[in-house]
Motif scaffolding. Structure first.
Motif, PDB file in Angstrom:
ATOM      1  N   UNK A  91     -18.155  11.435  -1.921  1.00  0.00           N
ATOM      2  CA  UNK A  91     -18.369  12.021  -0.604  1.00  0.00           C
ATOM      3  C   UNK A  91     -17.149  11.747   0.276  1.00  0.00           C
ATOM      4  N   UNK A  92     -17.017  12.427   1.416  1.00  0.00           N
ATOM      5  CA  UNK A  92     -15.967  12.051   2.367  1.00  0.00           C
ATOM      6  C   UNK A  92     -16.113  10.587   2.787  1.00  0.00           C
ATOM      7  N   UNK A  93     -14.982   9.863   2.816  1.00  0.00           N
ATOM      8  CA  UNK A  93     -14.997   8.422   3.088  1.00  0.00           C
ATOM      9  C   UNK A  93     -14.019   8.086   4.204  1.00  0.00           C
ATOM     10  N   UNK A  94     -14.478   7.256   5.125  1.00  0.00           N
ATOM     11  CA  UNK A  94     -13.600   6.557   6.064  1.00  0.00           C
ATOM     12  C   UNK A  94     -13.537   5.125   5.568  1.00  0.00           C
ATOM     13  N   UNK A  95     -12.372   4.700   5.074  1.00  0.00           N
ATOM     14  CA  UNK A  95     -12.227   3.385   4.445  1.00  0.00           C
ATOM     15  C   UNK A  95     -11.376   2.485   5.328  1.00  0.00           C
ATOM     16  N   UNK A  96     -11.923   1.336   5.672  1.00  0.00           N
ATOM     17  CA  UNK A  96     -11.150   0.366   6.456  1.00  0.00           C
ATOM     18  C   UNK A  96      -9.895  -0.057   5.698  1.00  0.00           C
ATOM     19  N   UNK A  97      -8.889  -0.440   6.465  1.00  0.00           N
ATOM     20  CA  UNK A  97      -7.653  -0.971   5.890  1.00  0.00           C
ATOM     21  C   UNK A  97      -7.889  -2.414   5.456  1.00  0.00           C
ATOM     22  N   UNK A  98      -7.056  -2.957   4.568  1.00  0.00           N
ATOM     23  CA  UNK A  98      -6.090  -2.266   3.721  1.00  0.00           C
ATOM     24  C   UNK A  98      -6.779  -1.667   2.499  1.00  0.00           C
ATOM     25  N   UNK A  99      -6.133  -0.658   1.915  1.00  0.00           N
ATOM     26  CA  UNK A  99      -6.724   0.009   0.758  1.00  0.00           C
ATOM     27  C   UNK A  99      -6.841  -0.911  -0.447  1.00  0.00           C
ATOM     28  N   UNK A 100      -5.867  -1.808  -0.626  1.00  0.00           N
ATOM     29  CA  UNK A 100      -5.894  -2.711  -1.772  1.00  0.00           C
ATOM     30  C   UNK A 100      -5.137  -3.976  -1.393  1.00  0.00           C
ATOM     31  N   UNK A 101      -5.275  -5.022  -2.203  1.00  0.00           N
ATOM     32  CA  UNK A 101      -4.703  -6.322  -1.857  1.00  0.00           C
ATOM     33  C   UNK A 101      -3.806  -6.893  -2.944  1.00  0.00           C
ATOM     34  N   UNK A 342       1.484   3.213   1.837  1.00  0.00           N
ATOM     35  CA  UNK A 342       2.737   2.771   2.448  1.00  0.00           C
ATOM     36  C   UNK A 342       2.511   1.583   3.375  1.00  0.00           C
ATOM     37  N   UNK A 343       1.432   1.598   4.137  1.00  0.00           N
ATOM     38  CA  UNK A 343       1.161   0.501   5.063  1.00  0.00           C
ATOM     39  C   UNK A 343       1.026  -0.818   4.312  1.00  0.00           C
ATOM     40  N   UNK A 344       0.340  -0.781   3.167  1.00  0.00           N
ATOM     41  CA  UNK A 344       0.195  -1.979   2.344  1.00  0.00           C
ATOM     42  C   UNK A 344       1.520  -2.343   1.688  1.00  0.00           C
ATOM     43  N   UNK A 345       2.233  -1.341   1.179  1.00  0.00           N
ATOM     44  CA  UNK A 345       3.486  -1.605   0.466  1.00  0.00           C
ATOM     45  C   UNK A 345       4.515  -2.284   1.366  1.00  0.00           C
ATOM     46  N   UNK A 346       4.600  -1.852   2.627  1.00  0.00           N
ATOM     47  CA  UNK A 346       5.543  -2.487   3.552  1.00  0.00           C
ATOM     48  C   UNK A 346       5.124  -3.936   3.807  1.00  0.00           C
ATOM     49  N   UNK A 347       3.823  -4.161   4.001  1.00  0.00           N
ATOM     50  CA  UNK A 347       3.342  -5.523   4.212  1.00  0.00           C
ATOM     51  C   UNK A 347       3.620  -6.426   3.029  1.00  0.00           C
ATOM     52  N   UNK A 348       3.395  -5.915   1.823  1.00  0.00           N
ATOM     53  CA  UNK A 348       3.662  -6.717   0.635  1.00  0.00           C
ATOM     54  C   UNK A 348       5.151  -7.002   0.476  1.00  0.00           C
ATOM     55  N   UNK A 349       5.973  -6.005   0.793  1.00  0.00           N
ATOM     56  CA  UNK A 349       7.422  -6.218   0.736  1.00  0.00           C
ATOM     57  C   UNK A 349       7.854  -7.266   1.747  1.00  0.00           C
ATOM     58  N   UNK A 350       7.244  -7.250   2.937  1.00  0.00           N
ATOM     59  CA  UNK A 350       7.579  -8.231   3.966  1.00  0.00           C
ATOM     60  C   UNK A 350       7.209  -9.637   3.513  1.00  0.00           C
ATOM     61  N   UNK A 351       6.054  -9.781   2.898  1.00  0.00           N
ATOM     62  CA  UNK A 351       5.652 -11.108   2.428  1.00  0.00           C
ATOM     63  C   UNK A 351       6.569 -11.594   1.306  1.00  0.00           C
ATOM     64  N   UNK A 352       6.987 -10.682   0.437  1.00  0.00           N
ATOM     65  CA  UNK A 352       7.919 -11.051  -0.632  1.00  0.00           C
ATOM     66  C   UNK A 352       9.274 -11.448  -0.049  1.00  0.00           C
ATOM     67  N   UNK A 353       9.749 -10.716   0.942  1.00  0.00           N
ATOM     68  CA  UNK A 353      11.012 -11.047   1.583  1.00  0.00           C
ATOM     69  C   UNK A 353      10.953 -12.420   2.247  1.00  0.00           C
ATOM     70  N   UNK A 354       9.869 -12.692   2.950  1.00  0.00           N
ATOM     71  CA  UNK A 354       9.725 -13.989   3.607  1.00  0.00           C
ATOM     72  C   UNK A 354       9.649 -15.121   2.586  1.00  0.00           C
ATOM     73  N   UNK A 355       9.003 -14.852   1.463  1.00  0.00           N
ATOM     74  CA  UNK A 355       8.866 -15.884   0.431  1.00  0.00           C
ATOM     75  C   UNK A 355      10.192 -16.201  -0.251  1.00  0.00           C
ATOM     76  N   UNK A 356      10.995 -15.161  -0.502  1.00  0.00           N
ATOM     77  CA  UNK A 356      12.227 -15.339  -1.279  1.00  0.00           C
ATOM     78  C   UNK A 356      13.477 -15.494  -0.428  1.00  0.00           C
TER      79      UNK A 356
END
Length: 371
Positions: A91-101, A342-356
């Motif tokens: 069915x049509x879905x409104x899904x809260x963010x983030x899509x995946x973790x 994209x919203x998740x991908x940027x966040x994950x990239x930011x966490x990787x950048x901060x970690x490394x």
């Protein structure tokens, strides 16, 4: 019979904000709710006494009257629940963010996008806050083309959630995914193109350090700086601090270009504003041209009924208005699965950048979900 007949999957703090906003829509109702926590289920029943309380996603889908869905469960459940819906009754879905973790889940999201026959709208509330929406509409004229975009969020720590799931990176995706994907979505929306490089510094300095859950100390971050470079040359920065709840404004967004600057100031939830200080601040938009110099201030008040219905300056209601048009077949989702990825991908990239301590190049990191 109402036009929108929602099935709700997950009805904790954010889910109940959705219930209050759905109740403000003239032609919508909630007919089924799945919420496994007894206290939250009882609160949901108080909001929607006519809704059927069921014990699974499948049971929500088995209610024949349901013609659209809201997913507001904990982050780490979203993708699996979307896959379950796809297998039973899409069915049509409104899904809260983030899509995946989990970064490894991107192929699953691509498969879902390719096969799901109904619209999915990803909940990115910040787009729909009236002062933010005003800034987005006026930014090009005010700036002459944005070269620099800055988003500052100074706010309160993470609230208590059922099962304390929001205290650990493994369940949330990390702060820069869980909390900040909204802001990375805004950056990409305003840039009207994709990011190419992410640099970040962040960590856990103050919050939750004295908490223990089953012997484990929370590892969720509470502050960060993130810089994102975009294809069109726009540079964007996020400054996050989650131990600054004494601030007058929670979000401050500024966009600057060759003609001038436009900024908006957004207060936090009114329920957290100290009563002894009087009325909560009113959102503002300020335009500061380079010539003639002199800022122009516009107040952008939010309907009191919408403020009372949630913590996001009315945006949840406006989002549901758009979703209603999607369910009616009048428009496509304004926030697609690609936007959500994209919203998740940027966040994950930011966490990787901060970690490394290294910048992350996104130009070759795009999965099939964006195609």
């Amino acid at each position: 019979m109402k036009t929108l007949r929602y099935g709700i999957i997950g009805c904790g703090m954010m889910g109940q904000e959705h219930l209050r906003n759905i109740a403000l829509l003239p032609d919508a109702e909630v007919v089924a709710i799945f919420e496994p926590d007894a206290a939250m289920r009882a609160e949901a029943a108080r909001h929607c006494p006519g809704a059927r309380l069921v014990d699974s996603v499948a049971a929500v889908l088995a209610v024949a009257a349901v013609n659209c869905l809201l997913i507001a469960s904990p982050n780490f459940l979203h993708l699996a629940q979307l896959e379950e819906i796809a297998a039973i009754r899409p069915l049509p879905v409104l899904c809260e963010k983030p899509l995946f973790t989990d970064p490894a889940d991107a192929p699953r999201l691509a498969a879902l996008r390719a096969a799901y026959p109904a619209p999915i709208w990803v909940a990115m509330e910040y787009r729909y806050m009236p002062p933010v929406a005003h800034l987005i509409r006026e930014a090009e004229a005010a700036t002459g083309g944005i070269r620099m975009l800055t988003i500052r969020e100074h706010r309160f720590p993470f609230l208590e959630k059922v099962g304390d799931w929001n205290r650990f990176n493994a369940r949330t995706g990390g702060t820069l995914v869980e909390k900040c994907c909204h802001f990375f979505d805004l950056m990409r929306l305003i840039a009207q193109c994709d990011p190419v490089r992410v640099m970040a510094s962040g960590g856990q300095a103050v919050n939750h350090l004295d908490e223990r859950y089953e012997g484990a100390t929370p590892d969720i971050w509470d502050h960060a700086y993130v810089i994102v470079d975009f294809e069109n040359g726009m540079r964007a920065m996020l400054e996050l601090c989650m131990f600054a709840e004494g601030s007058r404004y929670q979000e401050e967004i500024s966009a600057v270009g060759p003609l001038g600057k436009i900024e908006c100031l957004v207060p936090g939830p009114g329920r957290f504003w100290p009563a002894h200080l009087g009325a909560p601040p009113v959102p503002q938009v300020i335009v500061s041209p380079r010539e003639p110099k002199g800022p122009r201030l516009l107040e952008v008040p939010v309907d009191p009924d919408l403020l009372a219905a949630g913590d996001h300056n009315g945006s949840t209601f406006y989002q549901h208005q758009g979703f209603a048009r999607v369910v009616a077949g009048a428009q496509a989702p304004e926030v697609s699965l690609t936007d959500g990825w994209w919203a998740v991908a940027i966040g994950m990239a930011a966490q990787e950048s901060a970690r490394t301590g290294q910048a992350v190049d996104l130009r070759h990191a795009v999965p099939d979900v964006t195609m």
